[in-house]
Design an enzyme around this catalytic site. Structure first.
Site, mmCIF file in Angstrom:
data_model
loop_
_atom_site.group_PDB
_atom_site.id
_atom_site.type_symbol
_atom_site.label_atom_id
_atom_site.label_comp_id
_atom_site.label_asym_id
_atom_site.label_seq_id
_atom_site.Cartn_x
_atom_site.Cartn_y
_atom_site.Cartn_z
ATOM 1 N N SER A 108 0.804 -1.223 0.000
ATOM 2 C CA SER A 108 0.000 0.000 0.000
ATOM 3 C C SER A 108 0.839 1.276 0.000
ATOM 4 C CB SER A 108 -0.944 0.006 1.196
ATOM 5 O OG SER A 108 -0.229 -0.156 2.403
ATOM 6 N N HIS A 145 -4.986 -2.910 -2.974
ATOM 7 C CA HIS A 145 -4.523 -1.987 -4.028
ATOM 8 C C HIS A 145 -4.346 -2.669 -5.372
ATOM 9 C CE1 HIS A 145 -4.032 1.365 -1.312
ATOM 10 N NE2 HIS A 145 -3.674 0.455 -0.433
ATOM 11 N N LYS A 156 -11.730 0.975 -2.443
ATOM 12 C CA LYS A 156 -10.719 1.701 -3.200
ATOM 13 C C LYS A 156 -11.138 1.751 -4.669
ATOM 14 C CE LYS A 156 -7.550 1.267 0.512
ATOM 15 N NZ LYS A 156 -6.688 0.441 1.317
HETATM 16 C C1 LIG Z 1 -6.936 0.155 2.742
HETATM 17 C C2 LIG Z 1 -6.368 -1.168 3.033
HETATM 18 C C3 LIG Z 1 -7.070 -2.097 3.808
HETATM 19 C C4 LIG Z 1 -8.335 -1.735 4.524
HETATM 20 O O1 LIG Z 1 -9.432 -1.689 3.663
HETATM 21 P P1 LIG Z 1 -10.690 -0.804 4.092
HETATM 22 O O2 LIG Z 1 -11.788 -1.330 3.247
HETATM 23 O O3 LIG Z 1 -10.330 0.594 3.829
HETATM 24 O O4 LIG Z 1 -10.897 -1.075 5.554
HETATM 25 C C5 LIG Z 1 -6.549 -3.350 3.946
HETATM 26 N N1 LIG Z 1 -5.374 -3.680 3.377
HETATM 27 C C6 LIG Z 1 -4.664 -2.818 2.645
HETATM 28 C C7 LIG Z 1 -3.388 -3.264 2.020
HETATM 29 C C8 LIG Z 1 -5.132 -1.529 2.460
HETATM 30 O O5 LIG Z 1 -4.412 -0.655 1.772
#
Ligand SMILES: *Cc1c(COP(=O)(O)O)cnc(C)c1O
Length: 392
Positions: free
Chosen positions: A186, A214, A244
């Protein structure tokens, strides 16, 4: 004030001033998203280059309309957990769609990606087991590992020799073993070497969990990091987020039917939390329709990332996440402020989100960005970095 309340206030004040001294205090800022790219802060319009809405789908008219229609028809909240009465048909439909998209037998949708990771590892591993986790894996994978009460061993980022060594040393004592990693990391945007990890998993009978928060929608033709390898490197446990590239909110695990069935009974963040609202499921379904209809959409963020990195002489990105490491917290904050003055929003990323000494700007590119804006961003950053060097 009671004396207990007063001691709590003193505790909070002491902690806050320690954070201030280290430039590690975080702030929440009112941010209005006018569209997929433009945000308003303090009355100023800025181009957002740190959003995870990689495809601009949170603002797509079809996604918005799907959420609106589901809310009008089924209500704003789901009212109970999945196991009681929160199991709206849209959630089941979404699970079938995600399983088909990822090529797995089954899928479970969770309240968020974070909750999914608090659910998965503790449901599959316990005190007699071994969990191996990449040092740069997301905070919620680490949290899930600790929550499982398994023996947790952290391996250096993408260091396959160390992973092999830890498996050789500790696998024998453990009943079961799991390997946890991000697919696309991330904060650095690089890939995990999934074929090597899966091969070690086979050799040592360890179950691999890949967090593709991601990766989905951005790499592997939109199907995620597993599909960026040929042949695809599909882990038995593939989690990700709806929050995302899919522009909605929620998390998921794609896995076999039996594993998903086990988690439906055992995963506490599924059993003891309210199901996602129908609108979130409807929005994610609409986003998946758009991704399926236009595979070129998923290529665009990486193209922009490469264009940007090329102009700055950075190494060629493999995902739409491009870090520019500045080192100190103050340098990262200053560069962020200088870009904001030029009309670009990119927040400084500081420890503990990233290791000490690697504070950075983390740029993320969206299919909704204009090429000309990214070129302006690259030019602005270049001159800011040159000025910083000249001042040193
Ligand atoms: C953003 C993220 C999460 C969490 O996901 P949400 O739906 O925002 O809680 C988990 N793992 C990674 C690698 C992330 O970047």
């Amino acid at each position: 004030m009671t004396s207990a309340a007063a001691s709590l206030e003193r505790f909070a004040a002491g902690k806050l001033s320690a954070l201030d001294r280290k430039s590690l205090r975080r702030r929440t800022v009112e941010t209005r998203h006018r569209d997929a790219v433009h945000v308003e802060r303090d009355g100023r319009s800025l181009i957002n280059v740190c959003s995870n809405d990689y495809l601009g789908l949170a603002h797509h008219p079809k996604v918005i309309e799907a959420a609106r229609a589901a809310t009008a028809e089924w209500g704003a909240g789901s009212g109970a957990s999945r196991l009681v009465t929160g199991g709206h048909p849209l959630l089941f439909q979404l699970e079938r769609r995600l399983a088909a998209f990822k090529g797995t037998e089954d899928c479970i949708v969770f309240g968020s990606g974070y909750l999914a990771n608090l659910a998965i590892t503790p449901a599959l591993a316990g005190p007699d087991d071994l969990v191996l986790i990449d040092s740069l894996a997301h905070a919620c994978l680490h949290a899930g590992a600790r929550l499982s009460r398994a023996r947790v061993e952290v391996f250096r980022h993408n260091d396959m020799d160390q992973l092999r060594g830890l498996l050789a040393e500790h696998r024998g004592e453990a009943r079961h073993a799991m390997i946890l990693t991000d697919g696309v990391f991330s904060m650095d945007g690089d890939f995990a070497p999934l074929p090597e990890i899966l091969a070690l998993g086979e050799e040592f009978d360890a179950w691999t969990l890949v967090d593709d928060a991601h990766g989905i929608g951005t790499v592997g033709g939109g199907r995620g990091s597993a599909h960026a390898f040929a042949p695809p490197a599909a882990a038995p446990l593939q989690m990700g987020t709806l929050s995302k590239a899919l522009g909605s909110y929620g998390g998921y695990l794609c896995a076999s039917e039996r594993v998903c069935e086990l988690l439906r009974s055992r995963a506490r963040p599924l059993v003891f939390t309210t199901a996602l609202p129908p609108a979130s499921a409807a929005a994610a379904l609409a986003a998946l329709d758009l991704v399926a209809a236009d595979p070129a959409l998923c290529e665009r963020p990486l193209e922009l990332a490469r264009r940007f990195a090329g102009k700055l002489g950075l190494s060629r990105p493999v995902s739409p996440v491009v870090p520019v490491i500045l080192g100190s917290e103050t340098a990262a904050l200053a560069a962020s402020a200088a870009l904001e003055a030029e009309g670009f929003l990119v927040t400084a990323i500081r420890p503990p989100t990233v290791p000490p000494g690697t504070a950075r700007l983390r740029f993320t590119f969206s299919a909704a960005h204009e090429t000309a804006d990214i070129d302006r961003l690259a030019a602005a950053l270049k001159s800011i970095l040159q000025q910083t060097e000249a001042a040193e």
